[in-house]
Design an enzyme around this catalytic site. Sequence first.
Site, PDB file in Angstrom:
ATOM      1  CE1 TYR A   4       3.568  -4.357  -2.568  1.00 43.41           C
ATOM      2  CE2 TYR A   4       4.059  -2.517  -1.118  1.00 43.41           C
ATOM      3  CZ  TYR A   4       4.039  -3.076  -2.377  1.00 43.41           C
ATOM      4  OH  TYR A   4       4.490  -2.342  -3.448  1.00 43.41           O
ATOM      5  CG  ASP A  30       0.064 -18.442 -12.331  1.00 41.45           C
ATOM      6  OD1 ASP A  30       0.799 -17.802 -11.560  1.00 41.45           O
ATOM      7  OD2 ASP A  30      -0.835 -19.216 -11.938  1.00 41.45           O
TER       8      ASP A  30
HETATM    9  C1  AKB Z   1       1.199   0.711  -2.440  1.00 38.63           C
HETATM   10  O1  AKB Z   1       0.648   1.711  -1.946  1.00 38.63           O
HETATM   11  O2  AKB Z   1       0.992  -0.449  -2.092  1.00 38.63           O
HETATM   12  C2  AKB Z   1       2.265   0.935  -3.489  1.00 38.63           C
HETATM   13  C3  AKB Z   1       3.614   1.086  -2.872  1.00 38.63           C
HETATM   14  C4  AKB Z   1       4.004   2.325  -2.189  1.00 38.63           C
HETATM   15  O3  AKB Z   1       4.387   0.182  -2.956  1.00 38.63           O
HETATM   16  N1  AKB Z   1       1.942   2.087  -4.289  1.00 38.63           N
END
Ligand code: AKB
Length: 319
Positions: free
Chosen positions: A142, A53
């Site tokens: 992200y 982890d």
């Molecule tokens: C996503 O769609 O989250 C990934 C990326 C483009 O980083 N495939």
Amino acid sequence: MTDAILITGAAGQIGSELVPALRARYGLERVIASDLRMPAPGAPADGPFEHIDCTRPEQLQDVIRRHDVGKIFHLAAMLSAVAEDKPQAAWSLNMGGLYNVLEMARQYRCAVFFPSSIGAFGPTTPRDLTPQDTVQRPTTMYGVTKVAGELLCDYYARRFSVDVRGLRFPGLISHVAPPGGGTTDYAVEIFYQAVRYRHFTCWLAPDTRLEMMYMPDAIRAVTEVMEADPARLTHRNAFNIAAMNFTPAELAAAIRAHIPGFVIDYEVDPVRQAIADSWPRSLDDRAARTEWGWAPRFDLAAMTADMLEKLGARLKPAR
Ligand code: AKB
């Protein structure tokens, strides 16, 4: 000699193909696969595996010391759509995991590979032929973790001389690991549905153009950037790499060239559409081409033919 190679997130989309590629290249016993998920009971043990982890530094440290690890490919991360659903957990894994890996790399003198993404760009970035060095103001968790990750890697390289290198991946297409919560994963799912049902309902609008890449090119890019002569690298980290860009409608047409009855329809998911609309339509990858000789081998037609051949051999069409 510290020459073992550790891969975190080995059971994920990239890891499932990077592990065998690195084992074929550097030797089975030298490459330690690790993941939070244990391999399924009865799965063939085809090389060393450790449970890690990445948010627990002591687990990383234990494996690095026991195996004398000299290089870490840090793939453990949450992808865009799941990260938007669980932003706190995404921060903890994507940033906490990377920080722990970089700290271990500093202490044990390991080289590091870090995968960034087109997700590191945002709505104020130029969307066509997105430059290597440009505005990065992503609007997703992200993307925030990818930009912060790129900066943290640069910091560890400059401040502590950690040899950390990385790529900004486009959407990745693979027939090995099933799609795992990405926005671009429609371009994987579509092949499974085309082979099984000759029908796919797409969560992005038909004209949503995004930069994409077939996994064999992506795996080759990882090994090439990690083996590149450091004297030639100006950027080292977060290289734009490109191969092809297309819309769902264009991908469906490419599939229809092999499966004439294939039908696509659209039920747009506003969350994933908003993410896609903030990402590059195409990337300028001249820095990667100049600094370490990057060149893709698969275009849309070649990737589509190979995906359908590989999945067609494995999946049964529904009757
Ligand atoms: C996503 O769609 O989250 C990934 C990326 C483009 O980083 N495939």
